[in-house]
Design a protein around this motif. Structure first.
Motif, PDB file in Angstrom:
ATOM      1  N   ASP A 206       2.871  -3.056  -4.558  1.00 23.11           N
ATOM      2  CA  ASP A 206       1.821  -4.037  -4.261  1.00 23.11           C
ATOM      3  C   ASP A 206       1.725  -5.128  -5.317  1.00 23.11           C
ATOM      4  OD1 ASP A 206       0.659  -2.838  -6.450  1.00 23.11           O
ATOM      5  OD2 ASP A 206      -1.041  -1.975  -5.373  1.00 23.11           O
ATOM      6  N   GLY A 207       2.720  -5.185  -6.195  1.00 23.76           N
ATOM      7  CA  GLY A 207       2.714  -6.171  -7.267  1.00 23.76           C
ATOM      8  C   GLY A 207       2.376  -5.583  -8.614  1.00 23.76           C
ATOM      9  N   LYS A 208       1.654  -4.477  -8.616  1.00 23.46           N
ATOM     10  CA  LYS A 208       1.297  -3.802  -9.872  1.00 23.46           C
ATOM     11  C   LYS A 208       1.677  -2.324  -9.878  1.00 23.46           C
ATOM     12  CE  LYS A 208      -2.510  -6.638 -11.660  1.00 23.46           C
ATOM     13  NZ  LYS A 208      -2.606  -7.722 -10.679  1.00 23.46           N
TER      14      LYS A 208
ATOM     15  N   SER B  14       3.266  -7.662  -2.215  1.00 19.92           N
ATOM     16  CA  SER B  14       2.995  -8.017  -3.600  1.00 19.92           C
ATOM     17  C   SER B  14       1.975  -9.143  -3.717  1.00 19.92           C
ATOM     18  CB  SER B  14       4.286  -8.444  -4.303  1.00 19.92           C
ATOM     19  OG  SER B  14       4.006  -8.861  -5.627  1.00 19.92           O
ATOM     20  N   SER B  15       0.956  -8.901  -4.554  1.00 18.13           N
ATOM     21  CA  SER B  15       0.012  -9.969  -4.891  1.00 18.13           C
ATOM     22  C   SER B  15       0.341 -10.552  -6.261  1.00 18.13           C
ATOM     23  CB  SER B  15      -1.423  -9.408  -4.893  1.00 18.13           C
ATOM     24  OG  SER B  15      -1.546  -8.320  -5.794  1.00 18.13           O
TER      25      SER B  15
ATOM     26  N   PRO C 242       3.850 -11.718  -7.505  1.00 20.54           N
ATOM     27  CA  PRO C 242       5.306 -11.853  -7.312  1.00 20.54           C
ATOM     28  C   PRO C 242       6.097 -11.966  -8.609  1.00 20.54           C
ATOM     29  CG  PRO C 242       4.146 -13.861  -6.677  1.00 20.54           C
ATOM     30  CD  PRO C 242       3.102 -12.821  -6.869  1.00 20.54           C
ATOM     31  N   TRP C 243       5.442 -12.389  -9.691  1.00 23.80           N
ATOM     32  CA  TRP C 243       6.146 -12.519 -10.971  1.00 23.80           C
ATOM     33  C   TRP C 243       6.548 -11.165 -11.556  1.00 23.80           C
ATOM     34  CZ3 TRP C 243       1.558 -14.763  -9.595  1.00 23.80           C
ATOM     35  CH2 TRP C 243       0.392 -14.042  -9.878  1.00 23.80           C
ATOM     36  N   PHE C 244       6.000 -10.066 -10.971  1.00 26.59           N
ATOM     37  CA  PHE C 244       6.392  -8.725 -11.417  1.00 26.59           C
ATOM     38  C   PHE C 244       7.359  -8.036 -10.449  1.00 26.59           C
ATOM     39  CE2 PHE C 244       2.050  -8.539 -13.621  1.00 26.59           C
ATOM     40  CZ  PHE C 244       2.573  -8.930 -14.842  1.00 26.59           C
ATOM     41  N   ASN C 245       7.714  -8.700  -9.385  1.00 28.50           N
ATOM     42  CA  ASN C 245       8.541  -8.059  -8.349  1.00 28.50           C
ATOM     43  C   ASN C 245       9.849  -7.489  -8.902  1.00 28.50           C
ATOM     44  OD1 ASN C 245       6.613  -8.719  -6.476  1.00 28.50           O
ATOM     45  ND2 ASN C 245       7.813 -10.309  -5.440  1.00 28.50           N
ATOM     46  N   HIS C 246      10.389  -8.124  -9.910  1.00 23.31           N
ATOM     47  CA  HIS C 246      11.706  -7.721 -10.412  1.00 23.31           C
ATOM     48  C   HIS C 246      11.696  -6.367 -11.115  1.00 23.31           C
ATOM     49  CE1 HIS C 246       9.701  -9.584 -13.854  1.00 23.31           C
ATOM     50  NE2 HIS C 246      10.520  -8.911 -14.637  1.00 23.31           N
ATOM     51  N   VAL C 247      10.534  -5.832 -11.466  1.00 24.71           N
ATOM     52  CA  VAL C 247      10.508  -4.550 -12.183  1.00 24.71           C
ATOM     53  C   VAL C 247      10.456  -3.356 -11.236  1.00 24.71           C
ATOM     54  CG1 VAL C 247       9.331  -5.650 -14.128  1.00 24.71           C
ATOM     55  CG2 VAL C 247       7.996  -4.355 -12.454  1.00 24.71           C
ATOM     56  N   PHE C 248      10.327  -3.622  -9.936  1.00 20.33           N
ATOM     57  CA  PHE C 248      10.211  -2.547  -8.950  1.00 20.33           C
ATOM     58  C   PHE C 248      11.512  -2.337  -8.197  1.00 20.33           C
ATOM     59  CE2 PHE C 248       5.894  -4.133  -9.528  1.00 20.33           C
ATOM     60  CZ  PHE C 248       5.155  -2.959  -9.652  1.00 20.33           C
ATOM     61  N   ASP C 249      11.741  -1.092  -7.803  1.00 21.10           N
ATOM     62  CA  ASP C 249      12.894  -0.756  -6.976  1.00 21.10           C
ATOM     63  C   ASP C 249      12.509  -0.588  -5.506  1.00 21.10           C
ATOM     64  OD1 ASP C 249      14.695  -0.757  -9.114  1.00 21.10           O
ATOM     65  OD2 ASP C 249      14.171   1.307  -9.641  1.00 21.10           O
ATOM     66  N   GLY C 250      11.397   0.117  -5.249  1.00 20.99           N
ATOM     67  CA  GLY C 250      10.967   0.371  -3.872  1.00 20.99           C
ATOM     68  C   GLY C 250       9.740  -0.436  -3.492  1.00 20.99           C
ATOM     69  N   GLU C 251       9.021   0.046  -2.482  1.00 20.69           N
ATOM     70  CA  GLU C 251       7.826  -0.658  -2.012  1.00 20.69           C
ATOM     71  C   GLU C 251       6.749  -0.658  -3.096  1.00 20.69           C
ATOM     72  OE1 GLU C 251       7.477  -0.300   2.748  1.00 20.69           O
ATOM     73  OE2 GLU C 251       7.056   1.564   1.662  1.00 20.69           O
TER      74      GLU C 251
ATOM     75  N   VAL D 197      -0.406   0.111   3.608  1.00 24.84           N
ATOM     76  CA  VAL D 197      -0.899  -1.075   4.310  1.00 24.84           C
ATOM     77  C   VAL D 197      -0.202  -2.292   3.722  1.00 24.84           C
ATOM     78  CG1 VAL D 197      -3.160  -0.106   4.905  1.00 24.84           C
ATOM     79  CG2 VAL D 197      -2.863  -1.257   2.715  1.00 24.84           C
ATOM     80  N   LYS D 198      -0.030  -3.329   4.530  1.00 23.75           N
ATOM     81  CA  LYS D 198       0.683  -4.522   4.077  1.00 23.75           C
ATOM     82  C   LYS D 198      -0.271  -5.470   3.356  1.00 23.75           C
ATOM     83  CE  LYS D 198       4.189  -4.264   7.722  1.00 23.75           C
ATOM     84  NZ  LYS D 198       4.807  -4.940   8.886  1.00 23.75           N
ATOM     85  N   HIS D 199      -0.754  -5.022   2.200  1.00 31.65           N
ATOM     86  CA  HIS D 199      -1.676  -5.817   1.398  1.00 31.65           C
ATOM     87  C   HIS D 199      -1.308  -5.683  -0.076  1.00 31.65           C
ATOM     88  CE1 HIS D 199      -3.976  -6.421   4.980  1.00 31.65           C
ATOM     89  NE2 HIS D 199      -4.304  -5.149   5.089  1.00 31.65           N
ATOM     90  N   GLY D 200      -1.791  -6.640  -0.879  1.00 28.06           N
ATOM     91  CA  GLY D 200      -1.542  -6.631  -2.304  1.00 28.06           C
ATOM     92  C   GLY D 200      -2.551  -5.801  -3.069  1.00 28.06           C
TER      93      GLY D 200
END
Length: 210
Positions: A150-152, A136-137, A139-148, A169-172
């Protein structure tokens, strides 16, 4: 996308890097205007295939364009972090003032449920490869996701039924195109129709008798 453009130039590709006001006009209007403009600036005699490399909303622009137009020399398409099935961020916040102010008209076209734009997009008629981020690039949106995600955009929401390959890939989201591994994946897909994956070394079996 400038660094990626330079990288593709070095790999022998003729590039046309087209930006557009992504918070002003809707996907339909931007797709027709800016992709037609880009195609008009490409000499068809200089290239054998016309590939697309898109980031985020750019993937939807190409999908809309190809749903309504044919490109005779169409090659392959690589989409970086595309919201092909919408975004949980838009789904949750599209009615909020700050979200509408920041994302404009296109932001109202990225929700997941009952989305008229997504429902009228046709399958793409060429090889499509998708690169999705898992770090995640935003993090303030992390709570709206269930799975993997990238922040958006969630990895699951980048997928298309007709896609030929998908790699994570492990990038935002925002700067995913600047990573060297991502650039290598793009070049490999444009050349072969698949993403490069390093072969895992198998352990050697000791068959000698004691």
């Amino acid at each position: 996308m400038k660094r990626l453009e330079t990288y593709l130039n070095k790999k022998g590709y003729v590039t046309y890097n087209r930006s557009y006001p992504s918070t002003v006009a809707g996907v339909e209007r931007s797709a027709v205007h800016y992709i037609n403009s880009a195609l008009a600036n490409i000499s068809r005699d200089e290239v054998s295939k016309i590939h697309f490399v898109t980031h985020s909303l750019g993937g939807l622009l190409v999908r809309y364009y190809l749903s309504n137009h044919k490109i005779k020399q169409l090659g392959r398409i690589v989409m970086l972090a595309p919201p092909n099935n919408g975004s949980p961020v838009a789904e949750k916040y599209r009615d909020r003032f700050w979200y509408r102010w920041m994302t404009g008209v296109p932001g109202q076209q990225l929700h997941k449920s009952n989305n008229p734009l997504l429902e009228k997009l046709d399958p793409i008629y060429t090889d499509v490869g998708i690169i999705a981020g898992t770090r995640s690039s935003d993090p303030w949106f992390n709570h709206v996701f269930d799975g993997e995600h990238d922040g958006k955009v969630a990895v699951a929401d980048t997928k298309l039924t007709e896609m030929k390959d998908l790699i994570t890939v492990k990038h935002g989201h925002t700067f995913i195109m600047n990573k060297r591994k991502v650039k290598d994946h793009i070049v490999n897909f444009l050349a072969t129709g698949n993403f490069y994956r390093q072969q895992e070394r198998k352990p050697l079996l000791n068959t000698s008798e004691s």
